[in-house]
Write an enzyme that holds these catalytic residues in place. Structure first.
Site, PDB file in Angstrom:
ATOM      1  N   TYR A  54       0.884  -1.066  -0.170  1.00 45.80           N
ATOM      2  CA  TYR A  54       0.041   0.022   0.023  1.00 45.80           C
ATOM      3  C   TYR A  54       0.665   1.163   0.048  1.00 45.80           C
ATOM      4  CZ  TYR A  54      -4.325   2.349   0.825  1.00 45.80           C
ATOM      5  OH  TYR A  54      -5.701   3.251   0.671  1.00 45.80           O
ATOM      6  N   GLY A  55       1.778   1.301  -1.030  1.00 41.31           N
ATOM      7  CA  GLY A  55       2.565   2.269  -1.027  1.00 41.31           C
ATOM      8  C   GLY A  55       2.190   3.488  -2.281  1.00 41.31           C
TER       9      GLY A  55
ATOM     10  N   GLN B 249       2.206   3.036  -5.544  1.00 39.37           N
ATOM     11  CA  GLN B 249       1.063   2.454  -6.411  1.00 39.37           C
ATOM     12  C   GLN B 249      -0.123   1.894  -5.577  1.00 39.37           C
ATOM     13  OE1 GLN B 249       0.969   2.221 -10.107  1.00 39.37           O
ATOM     14  NE2 GLN B 249       2.494   4.052  -9.944  1.00 39.37           N
TER      15      GLN B 249
ATOM     16  N   GLN C 163      10.092  -8.754  -4.526  1.00 42.18           N
ATOM     17  CA  GLN C 163       8.744  -9.235  -5.054  1.00 42.18           C
ATOM     18  C   GLN C 163       8.835 -11.087  -5.130  1.00 42.18           C
ATOM     19  OE1 GLN C 163       7.294  -7.694  -8.682  1.00 42.18           O
ATOM     20  NE2 GLN C 163       6.742  -5.725  -7.454  1.00 42.18           N
TER      21      GLN C 163
ATOM     22  N   HIS D   9       5.229  -3.331 -13.139  1.00 39.80           N
ATOM     23  CA  HIS D   9       6.590  -3.281 -13.561  1.00 39.80           C
ATOM     24  C   HIS D   9       7.193  -4.674 -13.926  1.00 39.80           C
ATOM     25  CE1 HIS D   9      10.589  -2.086 -14.778  1.00 39.80           C
ATOM     26  NE2 HIS D   9      11.049  -2.132 -13.561  1.00 39.80           N
TER      27      HIS D   9
ATOM     28  N   GLY E 240       1.904   6.918  -8.336  1.00 42.19           N
ATOM     29  CA  GLY E 240       0.475   6.519  -7.686  1.00 42.19           C
ATOM     30  C   GLY E 240      -0.109   7.906  -7.453  1.00 42.19           C
TER      31      GLY E 240
ATOM     32  N   ASP F 287      11.893   1.174 -19.445  1.00 45.83           N
ATOM     33  CA  ASP F 287      11.508   1.828 -18.267  1.00 45.83           C
ATOM     34  C   ASP F 287      12.883   1.837 -17.492  1.00 45.83           C
ATOM     35  OD1 ASP F 287       9.425   2.908 -16.411  1.00 45.83           O
ATOM     36  OD2 ASP F 287      10.386   1.359 -14.917  1.00 45.83           O
TER      37      ASP F 287
ATOM     38  N   GLU G 294      14.622   5.556 -16.846  1.00 46.41           N
ATOM     39  CA  GLU G 294      14.863   6.325 -15.594  1.00 46.41           C
ATOM     40  C   GLU G 294      16.365   6.523 -15.474  1.00 46.41           C
ATOM     41  OE1 GLU G 294      12.298   3.735 -13.435  1.00 46.41           O
ATOM     42  OE2 GLU G 294      14.082   2.048 -13.052  1.00 46.41           O
TER      43      GLU G 294
HETATM   44  P1  NDP Z   1       6.422   1.597  -2.588  1.00 47.68           P
HETATM   45  O1  NDP Z   1       7.794   1.628  -1.828  1.00 47.68           O
HETATM   46  O2  NDP Z   1       5.858   2.917  -2.858  1.00 47.68           O
HETATM   47  O3  NDP Z   1       5.462   0.719  -1.662  1.00 47.68           O
HETATM   48  C1  NDP Z   1       5.555  -0.805  -1.496  1.00 47.68           C
HETATM   49  C2  NDP Z   1       4.651  -1.074  -0.602  1.00 47.68           C
HETATM   50  O4  NDP Z   1       4.808  -2.449  -0.283  1.00 47.68           O
HETATM   51  C3  NDP Z   1       4.576  -0.678   0.838  1.00 47.68           C
HETATM   52  O5  NDP Z   1       3.316  -0.361   1.328  1.00 47.68           O
HETATM   53  C4  NDP Z   1       5.254  -1.533   1.733  1.00 47.68           C
HETATM   54  O6  NDP Z   1       4.887  -1.399   3.171  1.00 47.68           O
HETATM   55  C5  NDP Z   1       4.767  -2.620   1.330  1.00 47.68           C
HETATM   56  N1  NDP Z   1       5.594  -3.885   1.560  1.00 47.68           N
HETATM   57  C6  NDP Z   1       6.993  -3.978   1.833  1.00 47.68           C
HETATM   58  N2  NDP Z   1       7.248  -5.380   2.010  1.00 47.68           N
HETATM   59  C7  NDP Z   1       6.031  -5.966   1.918  1.00 47.68           C
HETATM   60  C8  NDP Z   1       5.815  -7.351   2.098  1.00 47.68           C
HETATM   61  N3  NDP Z   1       6.762  -8.117   2.660  1.00 47.68           N
HETATM   62  N4  NDP Z   1       4.441  -7.732   1.889  1.00 47.68           N
HETATM   63  C9  NDP Z   1       3.552  -6.929   1.498  1.00 47.68           C
HETATM   64  N5  NDP Z   1       3.679  -5.760   1.413  1.00 47.68           N
HETATM   65  C10 NDP Z   1       5.163  -5.306   1.717  1.00 47.68           C
HETATM   66  O7  NDP Z   1       6.521   0.780  -3.857  1.00 47.68           O
HETATM   67  P2  NDP Z   1       5.791   1.542  -5.499  1.00 47.68           P
HETATM   68  O8  NDP Z   1       4.361   1.638  -5.225  1.00 47.68           O
HETATM   69  O9  NDP Z   1       6.855   2.582  -5.910  1.00 47.68           O
HETATM   70  O10 NDP Z   1       6.068   0.320  -6.270  1.00 47.68           O
HETATM   71  C11 NDP Z   1       5.211  -1.102  -6.398  1.00 47.68           C
HETATM   72  C12 NDP Z   1       5.512  -1.544  -7.860  1.00 47.68           C
HETATM   73  O11 NDP Z   1       5.055  -0.561  -8.480  1.00 47.68           O
HETATM   74  C13 NDP Z   1       6.891  -1.837  -8.306  1.00 47.68           C
HETATM   75  O12 NDP Z   1       6.890  -3.105  -9.093  1.00 47.68           O
HETATM   76  C14 NDP Z   1       7.226  -0.517  -9.169  1.00 47.68           C
HETATM   77  O13 NDP Z   1       8.218  -1.045 -10.134  1.00 47.68           O
HETATM   78  C15 NDP Z   1       5.771  -0.325  -9.795  1.00 47.68           C
HETATM   79  N6  NDP Z   1       5.632   0.829 -10.094  1.00 47.68           N
HETATM   80  C16 NDP Z   1       6.050   1.878  -9.568  1.00 47.68           C
HETATM   81  C17 NDP Z   1       5.816   3.399 -10.003  1.00 47.68           C
HETATM   82  C18 NDP Z   1       5.968   4.793  -9.266  1.00 47.68           C
HETATM   83  O14 NDP Z   1       6.004   5.606  -9.975  1.00 47.68           O
HETATM   84  N7  NDP Z   1       6.189   4.261  -7.909  1.00 47.68           N
HETATM   85  C19 NDP Z   1       5.349   3.511 -11.276  1.00 47.68           C
HETATM   86  C20 NDP Z   1       4.936   2.365 -12.104  1.00 47.68           C
HETATM   87  C21 NDP Z   1       5.069   1.292 -11.501  1.00 47.68           C
HETATM   88  P3  NDP Z   1       5.902  -0.507   4.371  1.00 47.68           P
HETATM   89  O15 NDP Z   1       5.435   0.784   4.281  1.00 47.68           O
HETATM   90  O16 NDP Z   1       5.807  -1.411   5.352  1.00 47.68           O
HETATM   91  O17 NDP Z   1       7.393  -0.624   3.573  1.00 47.68           O
END
Ligand code: NDP
Length: 326
Positions: A25-26, A28, A86, A108, A134, A191, A195
């Site tokens: 829940y980050g 994206q 992942q 991605h 996101g 991608d 970047e």
């Molecule tokens: P973030 O770092 O923003 O968020 C990651 C999330 O995953 C956080 O909520 C984190 O929680 C959670 N997390 C960490 N470890 C685990 C686990 N073991 N089990 C479940 N959840 C976990 O990542 P992004 O949203 O940036 O990236 C996610 C995907 O989206 C990637 O594949 C990225 O390449 C892709 N993407 C990202 C873009 C961007 O602009 N950000 C654009 C397009 C694609 P916690 O808060 O505890 O760390």
């Protein structure tokens, strides 16, 4: 010619009839979850017990489950944890909960392209990769529009993966803007290349080196900051709106002449060679190996670079200037 699909090409009802787990829940994750919910989908959130994101999810009205619980209860699983985690999350929390015909989605291609995830042969696997962070994905959806995305089906066991993936992209708001069909390799490699070479690596190195050159020559750091960093947004907005020729038409003749004269001396054939090498390193997997090993070692280089980054004089000047010229 690229194939671009829109709302009319995607049936929203397909994804509404499934339960969707958003793992993470980050940046994206929050946007996917909220957009899908507003599109009438049944969404579960999967986060570890001690995740920092749990509070944010609760504030948005969710009751997060553990990742394996969400994966078990859903027919569609979107994996939105950092790329470097992942493989581990798939093996520990998703793979044991898979049943034939479930759809695994990613945003991605890194983990699949470089073998961090080797998906079970009984499931469908596809990608919907929004072309932006996101916050933008959520903002545009809330405004009634959307941001484009790249999509592909990697593995289609049921014969329904394409339609369900497009339905997901519609619930996300991306088919409002248009979704471009791609391949996993194309999305991952372009991608990473963009970047590293333009958006992040190229731009920040260009800005910092130009700032250092002006300051070393005796100019005020505040002036160097403003012209080398802050004004990038004005040019980026013009490029976004109308492309390079449009931007050239919008700047002064002096700036345009300087662009043609000096630009190719800065980004020269040597730089082109470096770009080709960066692309090769992405294509042959050596960048991915380095990043995976960096994570296995606890990210020592990343942490050192972050410290250096924060300590650079452009940061101090920038903080000061952003207060003075809000
Ligand atoms: P973030 O770092 O923003 O968020 C990651 C999330 O995953 C956080 O909520 C984190 O929680 C959670 N997390 C960490 N470890 C685990 C686990 N073991 N089990 C479940 N959840 C976990 O990542 P992004 O949203 O940036 O990236 C996610 C995907 O989206 C990637 O594949 C990225 O390449 C892709 N993407 C990202 C873009 C961007 O602009 N950000 C654009 C397009 C694609 P916690 O808060 O505890 O760390």
């Amino acid at each position: 010619m690229a194939t671009i699909l829109y709302d009319a090409d995607a049936d929203l009802e397909l994804i509404r009839q499934k339960r969707v787990a958003i793992i993470g829940y980050g940046s994206q994750g929050h946007a996917h979850a909220l957009n899908l919910r507003d599109s009438g989908c049944d969404v579960l959130i999967g986060l570890p017990e001690r995740s920092k994101s749990r509070e944010r999810a609760r504030q948005d009205g969710w009751s997060p489950l553990l990742p394996h619980e969400a994966a078990a209860q859903a027919e569609v699983i979107m994996l939105l944890v950092p790329d470097q985690l992942q493989g581990q999350v798939y093996r520990q929390s998703i793979q044991p909960e898979l049943a034939p015909g479930k759809l695994l989605l990613i945003a991605h291609g890194f983990s699949l392209q470089y073998g961090q995830i080797v998906p079970d042969e009984t499931i469908d696997v596809a990608m919907v990769a929004p072309n932006g962070p996101g916050a933008q994905l959520r903002h545009m959806y809330s405004q009634g529009s959307g941001i484009p995305a790249l999509w592909t089906v990697y593995q289609d066991v049921t014969g329904r993966a394409r339609d369900l993936t497009l339905s997901y992209a519609r619930a996300l708001g991306c088919t409002r803007a248009g979704v471009i069909q791609t391949t996993l390799a194309e999305e991952t490699e372009t991608d990473l290349f963009a970047e590293q070479v333009v958006l992040c690596g190229g731009l920040t190195s260009l800005i910092r080196t130009a700032f250092e050159t002006l300051v070393e020559a005796g100019y005020q750091p505040e002036v160097a900051y403003t012209c080398c960093l802050q004004e990038v947004k004005l040019i980026a907005d013009l490029l976004y709106k109308g492309g390079i020729h449009f931007m050239h038409n919008s700047i002064s003749d002096t700036a345009e002449f300087g662009d043609y004269l000096t630009g190719p001396r800065i980004i020269d054939e040597h730089t082109r060679g470096n770009m080709r090498q960066a692309l090769k390193d992405i294509q042959n997997g050596s960048f991915a190996r380095e990043w995976i090993m960096e994570n296995q070692a606890g990210q020592p280089m990343l942490k050192a670079w972050r410290r250096q980054d924060a300590a650079h004089p452009i940061e101090t000047v920038g903080e000061h200037m952003r207060k003075l010229l809000p």
